[in-house]
Design an enzyme around this catalytic site. Structure first.
Site, PDB file in Angstrom:
ATOM      1  N   CYS A 144       0.783  -1.161  -0.066  1.00 22.96           N
ATOM      2  CA  CYS A 144      -0.006  -0.131   0.028  1.00 22.96           C
ATOM      3  C   CYS A 144       0.651   1.272   0.185  1.00 22.96           C
ATOM      4  CB  CYS A 144      -1.022   0.048   1.097  1.00 22.96           C
ATOM      5  SG  CYS A 144      -2.015  -1.560   1.125  1.00 22.96           S
TER       6      CYS A 144
ATOM      7  N   HIS B 174      -1.537   8.903   5.142  1.00 26.17           N
ATOM      8  CA  HIS B 174      -1.937   7.782   4.555  1.00 26.17           C
ATOM      9  C   HIS B 174      -3.431   7.690   4.831  1.00 26.17           C
ATOM     10  CE1 HIS B 174      -1.115   3.776   3.151  1.00 26.17           C
ATOM     11  NE2 HIS B 174      -1.597   3.133   4.180  1.00 26.17           N
TER      12      HIS B 174
ATOM     13  N   HIS C 118      -9.492   3.231  -0.465  1.00 27.21           N
ATOM     14  CA  HIS C 118      -7.875   3.074  -0.449  1.00 27.21           C
ATOM     15  C   HIS C 118      -7.639   2.233  -1.609  1.00 27.21           C
ATOM     16  CE1 HIS C 118      -4.108   1.701   0.725  1.00 27.21           C
ATOM     17  NE2 HIS C 118      -4.073   1.123   1.852  1.00 27.21           N
TER      18      HIS C 118
END
Lengths: 401, 334
Positions: free
Chosen positions: A163, A294, A329
């Site tokens: 990620c 993030h 995401h």
């Protein structure tokens, strides 16, 4: 060491395609959330995600046959094409010089991989579709971009640091151009919605039933998303020479590893990564105007990340936003989309909002620019990325000067 | 010139665990079930429970275990610091773990009745991240999915980290496990190499000036994408460039290590080697000993030339159209 600027931005996302549309969507605080259609969600109590709808691969893939490219590769190719066009540079000019194509991803060709797994479960190994099997290797993402643009003299790498992969790919391209190993870099990230990732996060209790609400006291997790962003990086001198517009300068980046836990982020290590990035950029914490966090919207991530931010920036940190509130995401694309948002924010003098926001969690303790974008002169912006496996990377962008 | 040097190495393969086992080169294929073939070069001497213990390895994929094992062996006896990094190459991570995860989701009473502990192992960065956790390596940690170009890709990425001052030293390696899932995927892709193998190989790369004896200097790496469908010409152009940049004549190259992808790509690789180099150049093909180890082959090529003084060229071709070569100089220590 050469200075490096962002001269082109290409975006495929659930809230808009192309730099212009994406910037508009960020300014408006658009949401990409909706029921997942990419795979069968029967049996899950809830299944919202941020899917790219109406994507037409034929519009972007001219040399690479659509059947040879998985969805993530198609996204990467589309974003790269847009970045080159946006930079106003001819493909032929890129072909003449050594370059880097560096694309980050979490899942690579896993969407094809899991359809093959379904074939194995329902039929047999023998019944696998060979074309799909050829689309599975993750290297196809970066190689697909090079093939499509006809780039021969390139260092291609698909960076698979989960990620945080987008920031890793940008950092890699930045270093190559900065050190003089390459004359340009097409760097970013791409991922397609994939059942495996959704199922994994769902099982961990980390998928919000409705919407992604980072830093909110009632946040319940991520929404899985998909898309791609690719930046064209060039040496400042070369960009000036051809009269190119620069969105932002890449001031520096930092990367490190928690070396601690597979899925739980380590605040101290995240703090260290931000310090490495700021030192590399030659920027003091009080010079940072905005942090693109993030900010996944999970309980653990947001609290840990904000704690680390306060360690670096003190109790009054700069505005800290999460574009995942809009995009979900998007895994390996996430920090590339975040970097694109930062560059567009610098160029357009605005801060994208954190949408779906009710009340800020006191444990986060940051100004997340709730729900509505604000105008602001941004000189230095920091883009954070954390990943499973403790792979952290932070990119620092600045107003071009 | 990258300015980087190799100062340590190790490998795990069908030949066994560690340097001596690979140099002895005694490998026998193992019988395997469930794949399209009934034999493979398994790293049978690498037993995860014995090598790493049972704690934390219950759900672990074999790629991660191999990664932990080979990184540990490379670093044995070396002092690491907080900026020591790990970069590993892969094709797509553990195909078997990914398959089993999806199988559980599709066959259990609820689609989310999956084992959450296996999820991180299904991600491609698992091997590098696990190696970092196991060996407490907080420096740059990255995973390059480069298929058969992984060896060169990782070496270039790692030397770039050093050139940019981001790491004090980097374990550059590549890992590929054998599994039925991988074997079938390769079969359907039309693979033409030798018998499948599993393995991991890695080198420790650090800036020149290290007090440790230098095993090789990394002189240069060139890659191309054969966008016109001619990998032979693209590789030949890369070879010319890498030699030119290092100011070396083709005749000075003492060893060529092949990636041996088989089929037309294998013929192209041989053709480039034959055309560029004289009969005095030794040609080594590590796949003869360890099998077709996929993404790991590049690092097996690198470690194969470390005991052959002179200039060594490592070539690589993948059926995705990427080709490349790396030039190393191995000092004569005799």
């Amino acid at each position: 060491m050469r200075r490096v600027v962002v001269t082109g931005i290409g975006v495929v996302s659930s809230i808009g395609t192309g730099a212009g549309e994406f910037a508009e969507a960020l300014w408006e605080g658009r949401s990409g959330a909706g029921p997942i259609e990419a795979f069968d969600t029967t049996g899950f109590a809830h299944a919202n995600g941020c899917e790219v709808r109406g994507f037409e691969p034929e519009r972007w893939l001219r040399r690479v046959p659509v059947s040879e490219a998985g969805r993530a590769t198609q996204f990467a190719i589309a974003a790269a094409r847009m970045a080159v066009a946006d930079a106003g540079i001819a493909e032929s000019a890129l072909r003449e010089r050594p370059g880097v194509v560096s694309i980050g991803t979490t899942d690579g060709g896993s969407d094809d991989g899991e359809r093959l797994a379904q074939t194995v479960v329902r039929e047999s190994f023998e019944a696998m579709d060979p074309a799909a099997a050829r689309r599975v290797p993750a290297s196809r993402l970066a190689v697909g971009v090079a093939r499509e643009l006809g780039l021969t003299d390139v260092d291609v790498s698909t960076v698979a640091t989960a990620c945080a992969a987008g920031n890793y790919a940008i950092g890699n391209g930045f270093d190559a151009v900065r050190l003089g190993e390459a004359e340009y870099a097409l760097s970013g990230g791409a991922d397609a919605l994939c059942r495996m990732t959704f199922t994994g996060f769902y099982r961990l209790g980390a998928v919000d039933p409705e919407r992604c609400r980072p830093f909110d006291k009632d946040r319940r997790g991520i929404l899985t998303g998909e898309g791609a962003a690719v930046l064209l990086l060039e040496p400042l001198e070369a960009a000036r020479e051809r009269g190119a517009r620069s969105y932002a300068e890449v001031l520096g980046y930092g990367l490190n590893c928690d070396a601690h836990h597979q899925v739980a982020p380590d605040g101290d290590s995240v703090r260290r990564c931000m310090e490495l990035a700021l030192a590399d950029a030659g920027v003091a914490p009080d010079e940072v105007d905005l942090i693109s966090a993030h900010g996944t919207g999970t309980k653990a991530n947001d609290a840990t990340e904000c704690g680390a931010i306060r360690q670096v920036f003190g109790e009054q940190p700069p505005r800290t936003v999460s574009v995942k509130s809009m995009l979900g995401h998007t895994m390996g694309a996430a920090s590339a989309l975040g970097a694109a948002a930062c560059a567009l924010g610098i160029a357009g003098s605005f801060v994208p909002p954190t949408i779906n926001h009710g009340e800020t969690d006191p444990e986060c303790g940051i100004d997340c620019v709730p729900n509505t974008a604000v105008e602001a002169e941004l000189n230095v912006v920091q883009n954070n990325a954390l990943a499973f496996g403790g792979n952290n990377a932070v990119v620092v962008l600045g107003r071009p000067r | 010139m990258t300015g980087a040097v190799v100062t340590a190495w190790s490998a795990i393969s069908a030949c066994g665990v560690g340097r001596a086992a690979l140099r002895a080169g005694q490998a026998r294929p193992t019988r395997v079930d469930g794949g399209p073939g009934d034999e493979a070069f398994l790293a049978a001497d690498f037993v995860v429970d014995e090598a790493l213990g049972t704690k934390g390895t219950g759900s672990m994929d074999r790629s991660s275990a191999l990664g932990i094992g080979v990184v540990g062996d490379v670093l044995a006896g070396l002092a690491v610091d907080e900026r020591t990094g790990v970069v590993l190459g892969t094709t797509s991570g553990s195909a078997q773990t990914q398959l089993e995860f999806t199988r559980d989701s599709l066959t259990r009473r609820k689609p989310y009745f999956v084992n959450p502990a296996t999820m991180p192992f299904a991600l491609m960065n698992s091997a590098a991240a696990q190696a970092a956790i196991w060996h407490k390596l907080t420096g740059p940690n990255s995973t390059i999915a480069g298929g058969r170009l992984s060896g060169l890709g990782v070496l270039r990425y790692g030397t770039r980290l050093l050139a940019a001052g981001r790491a004090s030293g980097v374990v550059c390696g590549a890992v590929e496990e054998y599994s039925a899932a991988r074997a079938w995927l390769e079969e359907h892709r039309g693979r033409r190499g030798s018998l499948l193998g599993e393995g991991a190989a890695a080198v420790f790369v650090e800036p020149a000036g290290s007090p440790r004896p230098v095993l090789a200097e990394v002189l240069g790496i060139e890659t191309r994408v054969a966008v016109d469908g001619d990998p032979e010409a693209a590789l030949a152009s890369g070879v010319r460039r890498v030699l030119e940049r290092a100011a070396i004549e083709a005749g000075d190259v003492t060893t060529v290590a092949l990636s041996a992808p088989g089929g037309l790509l294998g013929e192209a690789e041989r053709a480039v080697a034959d055309a560029a180099f004289s009969g005095l150049t030794a040609v080594v093909d590590p796949a003869e000993a360890v099998g077709d180890v996929g993404a790991a082959i590049g690092m097996f090529q690198v470690v194969a030339v470390l005991d052959r003084p002179g200039f060594a060229l490592v070539t690589a071709l993948d059926d995705d159209g990427t080709v490349g070569c790396g030039l190393l100089r191995v000092p004569d220590v005799s």
